[in-house]
Design a protein around this motif. Structure first.
Motif, PDB file in Angstrom:
ATOM      1  N   GLU A   1      -1.079  -1.042  -1.467  1.00 10.94           N
ATOM      2  CA  GLU A   1      -2.111  -1.909  -2.045  1.00 10.94           C
ATOM      3  C   GLU A   1      -3.215  -1.088  -2.699  1.00 10.94           C
ATOM      4  O   GLU A   1      -3.635  -1.373  -3.831  1.00 10.94           O
ATOM      5  CB  GLU A   1      -2.701  -2.806  -0.956  1.00 10.94           C
ATOM      6  N   LEU A   2      -3.691  -0.061  -2.007  1.00 10.49           N
ATOM      7  CA  LEU A   2      -4.755   0.776  -2.568  1.00 10.49           C
ATOM      8  C   LEU A   2      -4.228   1.617  -3.719  1.00 10.49           C
ATOM      9  O   LEU A   2      -4.875   1.733  -4.768  1.00 10.49           O
ATOM     10  CB  LEU A   2      -5.333   1.680  -1.477  1.00 10.49           C
ATOM     11  N   ALA A   3      -3.051   2.206  -3.549  1.00 10.58           N
ATOM     12  CA  ALA A   3      -2.484   3.050  -4.598  1.00 10.58           C
ATOM     13  C   ALA A   3      -2.297   2.261  -5.892  1.00 10.58           C
ATOM     14  O   ALA A   3      -2.636   2.737  -6.985  1.00 10.58           O
ATOM     15  CB  ALA A   3      -1.158   3.639  -4.137  1.00 10.58           C
ATOM     16  N   ALA A   4      -1.786   1.051  -5.790  1.00  8.42           N
ATOM     17  CA  ALA A   4      -1.562   0.234  -6.985  1.00  8.42           C
ATOM     18  C   ALA A   4      -2.877  -0.178  -7.631  1.00  8.42           C
ATOM     19  O   ALA A   4      -2.987  -0.229  -8.864  1.00  8.42           O
ATOM     20  CB  ALA A   4      -0.747  -1.001  -6.623  1.00  8.42           C
ATOM     21  N   ALA A   5      -3.893  -0.458  -6.819  1.00  9.89           N
ATOM     22  CA  ALA A   5      -5.190  -0.839  -7.371  1.00  9.89           C
ATOM     23  C   ALA A   5      -5.791   0.310  -8.175  1.00  9.89           C
ATOM     24  O   ALA A   5      -6.340   0.108  -9.259  1.00  9.89           O
ATOM     25  CB  ALA A   5      -6.142  -1.248  -6.243  1.00  9.89           C
ATOM     26  N   VAL A   6      -5.680   1.530  -7.662  1.00  9.09           N
ATOM     27  CA  VAL A   6      -6.188   2.698  -8.383  1.00  9.09           C
ATOM     28  C   VAL A   6      -5.383   2.922  -9.655  1.00  9.09           C
ATOM     29  O   VAL A   6      -5.944   3.176 -10.725  1.00  9.09           O
ATOM     30  CB  VAL A   6      -6.152   3.950  -7.476  1.00  9.09           C
ATOM     31  N   ALA A   7      -4.062   2.823  -9.545  1.00  6.93           N
ATOM     32  CA  ALA A   7      -3.194   3.052 -10.699  1.00  6.93           C
ATOM     33  C   ALA A   7      -3.467   2.044 -11.809  1.00  6.93           C
ATOM     34  O   ALA A   7      -3.597   2.408 -12.987  1.00  6.93           O
ATOM     35  CB  ALA A   7      -1.736   2.991 -10.280  1.00  6.93           C
ATOM     36  N   ASN A   8      -3.541   0.779 -11.443  1.00  9.80           N
ATOM     37  CA  ASN A   8      -3.721  -0.261 -12.446  1.00  9.80           C
ATOM     38  C   ASN A   8      -5.093  -0.208 -13.105  1.00  9.80           C
ATOM     39  O   ASN A   8      -5.291  -0.758 -14.195  1.00  9.80           O
ATOM     40  CB  ASN A   8      -3.488  -1.638 -11.817  1.00  9.80           C
TER      41      ASN A   8
ATOM     42  N   PHE B   1      -5.057   7.985 -10.897  1.00 12.93           N
ATOM     43  CA  PHE B   1      -3.729   8.415 -10.466  1.00 12.93           C
ATOM     44  C   PHE B   1      -3.599   8.227  -8.962  1.00 12.93           C
ATOM     45  O   PHE B   1      -4.405   8.754  -8.196  1.00 12.93           O
ATOM     46  CB  PHE B   1      -3.448   9.875 -10.820  1.00 12.93           C
ATOM     47  N   PRO B   2      -2.556   7.486  -8.516  1.00 11.40           N
ATOM     48  CA  PRO B   2      -2.427   7.141  -7.103  1.00 11.40           C
ATOM     49  C   PRO B   2      -1.512   8.072  -6.309  1.00 11.40           C
ATOM     50  O   PRO B   2      -0.544   8.612  -6.838  1.00 11.40           O
ATOM     51  CB  PRO B   2      -1.802   5.746  -7.169  1.00 11.40           C
TER      52      PRO B   2
ATOM     53  N   LEU C   1       3.825  -3.877  -7.362  1.00 15.17           N
ATOM     54  CA  LEU C   1       2.442  -4.077  -7.764  1.00 15.17           C
ATOM     55  C   LEU C   1       2.049  -3.309  -9.017  1.00 15.17           C
ATOM     56  O   LEU C   1       1.089  -3.672  -9.706  1.00 15.17           O
ATOM     57  CB  LEU C   1       1.506  -3.666  -6.615  1.00 15.17           C
ATOM     58  N   SER C   2       2.768  -2.220  -9.311  1.00 17.30           N
ATOM     59  CA  SER C   2       2.418  -1.390 -10.462  1.00 17.30           C
ATOM     60  C   SER C   2       3.647  -0.690 -11.009  1.00 17.30           C
ATOM     61  O   SER C   2       4.554  -0.325 -10.248  1.00 17.30           O
ATOM     62  CB  SER C   2       1.367  -0.347 -10.064  1.00 17.30           C
ATOM     63  N   ASP C   3       3.652  -0.475 -12.319  1.00 20.84           N
ATOM     64  CA  ASP C   3       4.743   0.274 -12.932  1.00 20.84           C
ATOM     65  C   ASP C   3       4.264   1.654 -13.389  1.00 20.84           C
ATOM     66  O   ASP C   3       4.944   2.332 -14.158  1.00 20.84           O
ATOM     67  CB  ASP C   3       5.348  -0.498 -14.106  1.00 20.84           C
ATOM     68  N   ARG C   4       3.102   2.070 -12.902  1.00 23.34           N
ATOM     69  CA  ARG C   4       2.529   3.344 -13.320  1.00 23.34           C
ATOM     70  C   ARG C   4       2.986   4.477 -12.403  1.00 23.34           C
ATOM     71  O   ARG C   4       3.355   4.239 -11.244  1.00 23.34           O
ATOM     72  CB  ARG C   4       1.006   3.254 -13.361  1.00 23.34           C
ATOM     73  N   PRO C   5       2.995   5.727 -12.903  1.00 18.57           N
ATOM     74  CA  PRO C   5       3.440   6.865 -12.095  1.00 18.57           C
ATOM     75  C   PRO C   5       2.592   7.027 -10.830  1.00 18.57           C
ATOM     76  O   PRO C   5       1.416   6.635 -10.801  1.00 18.57           O
ATOM     77  CB  PRO C   5       3.254   8.060 -13.039  1.00 18.57           C
ATOM     78  N   PHE C   6       3.181   7.637  -9.815  1.00 21.78           N
ATOM     79  CA  PHE C   6       2.496   7.841  -8.537  1.00 21.78           C
ATOM     80  C   PHE C   6       3.063   9.083  -7.864  1.00 21.78           C
ATOM     81  O   PHE C   6       4.125   9.589  -8.240  1.00 21.78           O
ATOM     82  CB  PHE C   6       2.688   6.629  -7.620  1.00 21.78           C
ATOM     83  N   ALA C   7       2.343   9.563  -6.867  1.00 27.13           N
ATOM     84  CA  ALA C   7       2.824  10.678  -6.053  1.00 27.13           C
ATOM     85  C   ALA C   7       2.977  10.224  -4.606  1.00 27.13           C
ATOM     86  O   ALA C   7       2.368   9.236  -4.183  1.00 27.13           O
ATOM     87  CB  ALA C   7       1.851  11.856  -6.123  1.00 27.13           C
ATOM     88  N   VAL C   8       3.778  10.966  -3.868  1.00 29.35           N
ATOM     89  CA  VAL C   8       3.873  10.784  -2.416  1.00 29.35           C
ATOM     90  C   VAL C   8       3.341  12.048  -1.763  1.00 29.35           C
ATOM     91  O   VAL C   8       3.736  13.156  -2.127  1.00 29.35           O
ATOM     92  CB  VAL C   8       5.326  10.521  -1.971  1.00 29.35           C
ATOM     93  N   ASN C   9       2.406  11.870  -0.816  1.00 32.66           N
ATOM     94  CA  ASN C   9       1.812  13.004  -0.121  1.00 32.66           C
ATOM     95  C   ASN C   9       2.530  13.257   1.197  1.00 32.66           C
ATOM     96  O   ASN C   9       2.665  12.355   2.029  1.00 32.66           O
ATOM     97  CB  ASN C   9       0.325  12.744   0.143  1.00 32.66           C
TER      98      ASN C   9
ATOM     99  N   SER D   1      -8.140  -0.563   0.761  1.00 28.05           N
ATOM    100  CA  SER D   1      -7.816   0.495   1.708  1.00 28.05           C
ATOM    101  C   SER D   1      -7.255  -0.091   3.005  1.00 28.05           C
ATOM    102  O   SER D   1      -7.689  -1.145   3.471  1.00 28.05           O
ATOM    103  CB  SER D   1      -9.083   1.301   2.012  1.00 28.05           C
ATOM    104  N   PHE D   2      -6.308   0.622   3.619  1.00 28.89           N
ATOM    105  CA  PHE D   2      -5.696   0.145   4.864  1.00 28.89           C
ATOM    106  C   PHE D   2      -6.506   0.575   6.085  1.00 28.89           C
ATOM    107  O   PHE D   2      -6.109   0.346   7.217  1.00 28.89           O
ATOM    108  CB  PHE D   2      -4.254   0.653   4.984  1.00 28.89           C
ATOM    109  N   ALA D   3      -7.660   1.196   5.871  1.00 26.49           N
ATOM    110  CA  ALA D   3      -8.533   1.561   6.977  1.00 26.49           C
ATOM    111  C   ALA D   3      -9.124   0.311   7.624  1.00 26.49           C
ATOM    112  O   ALA D   3      -9.260  -0.743   6.983  1.00 26.49           O
ATOM    113  CB  ALA D   3      -9.660   2.466   6.492  1.00 26.49           C
ATOM    114  N   HIS D   4      -9.480   0.436   8.877  1.00 26.36           N
ATOM    115  CA  HIS D   4     -10.114  -0.677   9.590  1.00 26.36           C
ATOM    116  C   HIS D   4     -11.495  -0.940   9.008  1.00 26.36           C
ATOM    117  O   HIS D   4     -12.190  -0.019   8.569  1.00 26.36           O
ATOM    118  CB  HIS D   4     -10.243  -0.323  11.078  1.00 26.36           C
ATOM    119  N   ASP D   5     -11.925  -2.195   9.005  1.00 27.75           N
ATOM    120  CA  ASP D   5     -13.244  -2.542   8.475  1.00 27.75           C
ATOM    121  C   ASP D   5     -14.356  -1.788   9.199  1.00 27.75           C
ATOM    122  O   ASP D   5     -15.391  -1.457   8.592  1.00 27.75           O
ATOM    123  CB  ASP D   5     -13.489  -4.051   8.581  1.00 27.75           C
TER     124      ASP D   5
END
Length: 344
Positions: free
Chosen positions: A34-41, A45-46, A68-76, A211-215
């Motif tokens: 969710e966060l990665a796609a929001a940054v990408a869109n 760069f996510p 959610l996105s068709d933009r390039p991304f990386a995996v850490n 972000s998937f962090a807790h509120d």
């Protein structure tokens, strides 16, 4: 980019396929689809933070991102802190799903870089020291991320961000990205002016809606300042001994007193303080509170960089990126029209 022109586009943007030279840090547990796609869109760069995650989760997060996105991304991934068998399976699932860009961190493992490069992937390697930068380049990394001690989360070096950035830029022709304590457009502009081709942001994107962090973690960042953070190796269970993290002060760090460093994992009691679903979380482990976490959240590591000074609200990731870039453009234009500083 021509420093001072007000333009943010750098050659790295073309190489990564993004509009702005701002990389989402691959924060384990936090930087999910969710966060990665929001940054990408929004043009950044996510990076999906898949540190020591099961291959099944990596698969599901990549699939979710691609919906959610068709933009390039990386995996850490973090080879040096991952069981070799699990690392093999992680890379295997990524390559089978045609992941084209990998982001690595911690000690340089040439064999991991060689494996993904042989498959045609691009490698970003985050480093905390000049020797590590040289090792990563020699092993075949395509982009170096210079992470200073100002960063939240795991910190590998002890140099301030811009000091390390200058040193790495002086020794490599590779594109270099600055990371650590960058929460404002002024910091982005400064990095670009010094010669970086981009920045990587963690804390700024942790405190966003997607972000998937807790509120609880997000709200603590909003009310914190950089001076409220400490560097300690006290949250070390499930990582190699001596692994330092920058976190917000809490009851655990206060109990350390002046002994923030030198904690031996073998001498730390395994005390369950929280749960992620059925999975227990230990006091002094590296697990930060996520949306799915319940329990003693205050005692968990609340990762945060010194850039918290610039974070005063939880907002959509696209808004944070937009403001960051607008501030950077304004700063670059201002610098362009300012009289040159006198020599000291």
């Amino acid at each position: 980019m021509t420093a001072g022109s007000g333009s943010l586009r750098t050659p790295l943007c073309d190489r990564l396929g993004c509009d702005y030279p701002v990389i989402l840090a691959g924060m384990g547990g936090v930087a999910r689809a969710e966060l990665a796609a929001a940054v990408a869109n929004a043009g950044g760069f996510p990076t999906l933070g898949m540190v020591r995650e099961a291959p099944s989760l990596i698969r599901s997060e990549i699939e979710a991102y691609r919906r959610l996105s068709d933009r390039p991304f990386a995996v850490n991934l973090i080879p040096a802190a991952t069981d070799p068998g699990l690392l093999h399976r992680q890379i295997e699932i990524c390559l089978s799903m045609e992941v084209a860009i990998f982001s690595f961190f911690w000690d340089v493992l040439p064999e991991a870089i060689a494996r993904v490069k042989a498959a045609g992937a691009l490698v970003l390697h985050q480093v905390g020291t000049l020797p590590a930068a040289r090792e990563a380049e020699a092993a075949g990394a395509d982009v170096l991320i210079a992470q200073g001690q100002d960063a939240g989360g795991h910190v590998h070096g002890r140099s301030p961000t811009f000091d390390l950035l200058r040193s790495v830029l002086d020794t490599t022709a590779l594109p270099v990205v600055a990371s650590g304590g960058i929460g404002s457009g002024k910091a982005l502009a400064r990095a670009l002016t010094l010669g970086a081709q981009g920045v990587q942001c963690g804390t700024a994107f942790l405190a966003t809606e997607e972000s998937f962090a807790h509120d609880y973690h997000k709200q603590r960042i909003v009310t914190a300042r950089g001076a409220d953070t400490v560097l300690t190796d006290g949250f070390v269970l499930n990582w190699p001994m001596g692994s330092a993290v920058r976190v917000l002060r809490n009851s655990v760090t206060e109990a350390f007193g002046p002994t923030l460093m030198g904690h031996d994992p073998e001498r730390i009691a395994r005390e369950v303080i929280a749960y992620d679903g059925p999975t227990p979380r230990l006091r002094q482990s590296t697990d930060s509170p996520l949306r799915t976490t319940s329990g003693a959240l205050e005692q968990m590591p609340l990762y945060c960089g010194t850039g918290a000074d610039d974070i005063d609200a939880i907002v959509p990731a696209a808004q944070r990126l937009s403001v960051l870039c607008a501030e950077a453009r304004a700063q670059l234009v201002s610098d362009r029209h300012s009289p040159p500083a006198g020599r000291s």
